[in-house]
Design a protein around this motif. Structure first.
Motif, PDB file in Angstrom:
ATOM      1  N   GLU A  96      36.004  42.276  32.483  1.00  0.00           N
ATOM      2  CA  GLU A  96      35.746  42.265  30.993  1.00  0.00           C
ATOM      3  C   GLU A  96      35.938  43.767  30.481  1.00  0.00           C
ATOM      4  N   ALA A  97      36.445  44.745  30.692  1.00  0.00           N
ATOM      5  CA  ALA A  97      37.034  45.884  30.196  1.00  0.00           C
ATOM      6  C   ALA A  97      38.335  45.599  29.470  1.00  0.00           C
ATOM      7  N   ASP A  98      39.156  44.650  30.136  1.00  0.00           N
ATOM      8  CA  ASP A  98      40.505  44.097  29.682  1.00  0.00           C
ATOM      9  C   ASP A  98      40.078  42.575  29.411  1.00  0.00           C
ATOM     10  N   LEU A 102      40.995  38.153  31.686  1.00  0.00           N
ATOM     11  CA  LEU A 102      39.665  37.426  32.391  1.00  0.00           C
ATOM     12  C   LEU A 102      39.566  36.064  31.452  1.00  0.00           C
ATOM     13  N   HIS A 103      39.794  34.980  32.073  1.00  0.00           N
ATOM     14  CA  HIS A 103      39.806  33.595  31.462  1.00  0.00           C
ATOM     15  C   HIS A 103      38.777  32.835  32.220  1.00  0.00           C
ATOM     16  N   PRO A 141      45.139  40.611  36.080  1.00  0.00           N
ATOM     17  CA  PRO A 141      45.240  41.960  35.356  1.00  0.00           C
ATOM     18  C   PRO A 141      46.786  42.163  35.186  1.00  0.00           C
ATOM     19  N   GLU A 142      47.829  41.357  35.637  1.00  0.00           N
ATOM     20  CA  GLU A 142      49.125  41.508  35.395  1.00  0.00           C
ATOM     21  C   GLU A 142      49.394  40.722  34.240  1.00  0.00           C
ATOM     22  N   GLY A 143      48.487  40.043  33.672  1.00  0.00           N
ATOM     23  CA  GLY A 143      48.924  39.007  32.356  1.00  0.00           C
ATOM     24  C   GLY A 143      48.670  37.318  32.992  1.00  0.00           C
ATOM     25  N   PHE A 144      48.128  36.884  32.092  1.00  0.00           N
ATOM     26  CA  PHE A 144      47.821  35.389  32.252  1.00  0.00           C
ATOM     27  C   PHE A 144      49.091  34.610  32.081  1.00  0.00           C
ATOM     28  N   GLY A 145      50.097  34.876  31.182  1.00  0.00           N
ATOM     29  CA  GLY A 145      51.085  34.171  31.058  1.00  0.00           C
ATOM     30  C   GLY A 145      52.320  34.380  32.209  1.00  0.00           C
ATOM     31  N   ASN A 165      40.002  33.192  26.900  1.00  0.00           N
ATOM     32  CA  ASN A 165      39.739  34.444  27.388  1.00  0.00           C
ATOM     33  C   ASN A 165      38.442  34.976  27.131  1.00  0.00           C
ATOM     34  N   TRP A 166      37.936  36.051  27.748  1.00  0.00           N
ATOM     35  CA  TRP A 166      36.632  36.548  27.780  1.00  0.00           C
ATOM     36  C   TRP A 166      36.376  36.880  26.285  1.00  0.00           C
TER      37      TRP A 166
END
Length: 178
Positions: A96-98, A102-103, A141-145, A165-166
């Motif tokens: 939740e901090a980023d 989080l998806h 954490p390294e990116g959804f894409g 995303n969150w």
């Protein structure tokens, strides 16, 4: 009147499958919805309807978009309680901090055949996922894409889904509560 949330998949601002949010609002209002509001261009619509069941709303909206725009996006209709449950059951609170890492993949149905082992083999060491009853949680954490999981999860779970995303989930939930 009941409050509903429509999550549309596969619409864009420009190019293929273009459906500007102003047009989507007008379309929903033309179908009898009230208090129609959208959040960002990715197809998040909060509205009120006298309809008692979500399924006919999804079908009617897909059909109307097909008739007016020439394409038929996947539409998932949820009640505000579904978003609240998804938020409360988040298994990755540190994500939740980023909020863009989080998806939540909202599932169109309960997966009958699920290859979680194959999904696990595709994930990077930093990535985690959890399959809930009606939500596929994904922390990247390294990116959804950059992850191989989003594109593979739908196929390996065997049901259509649409990711948010969150930040978007929380914002749409707040809109539905207003």
């Amino acid at each position: 009147m009941k409050t509903y949330i429509a999550l549309l998949r596969g619409i864009n601002v420009l190019g293929k499958n273009s459906l500007p949010m102003k047009e989507l609002v007008a379309l929903r209002e033309g179908m009898g919805a009230r208090s129609v509001r959208t959040y960002i261009q990715s197809g998040n619509v909060v509205f009120q309807s006298t309809e008692k069941h979500a399924s006919p709303l999804a079908t009617r909206l897909m059909d109307e978009i097909k008739e007016r725009c020439g394409f038929s996006p996947q539409v998932l209709i949820l009640g505000p309680d579904a978003l609240e449950r998804a938020i409360a059951r988040n298994p990755f609170p540190e994500g939740e901090a980023d909020p863009v890492s989080l998806h939540l993949g909202f599932l169109a149905a309960t997966p009958r055949s699920r290859d979680l082992g194959k999904l696990d083999s595709l994930r990077k060491p930093s990535e985690r996922f959890h399959l809930g009853d009606d939500v596929f949680y994904l922390h990247t954490p390294e990116g959804f894409g950059k992850s191989r999981l989003p594109a593979s999860a739908e196929k390996l779970l065997g049901v259509p889904m649409t990711y948010r995303n969150w930040r978007t989930v929380c914002k749409v939930s707040a809109m539905a509560s207003e």
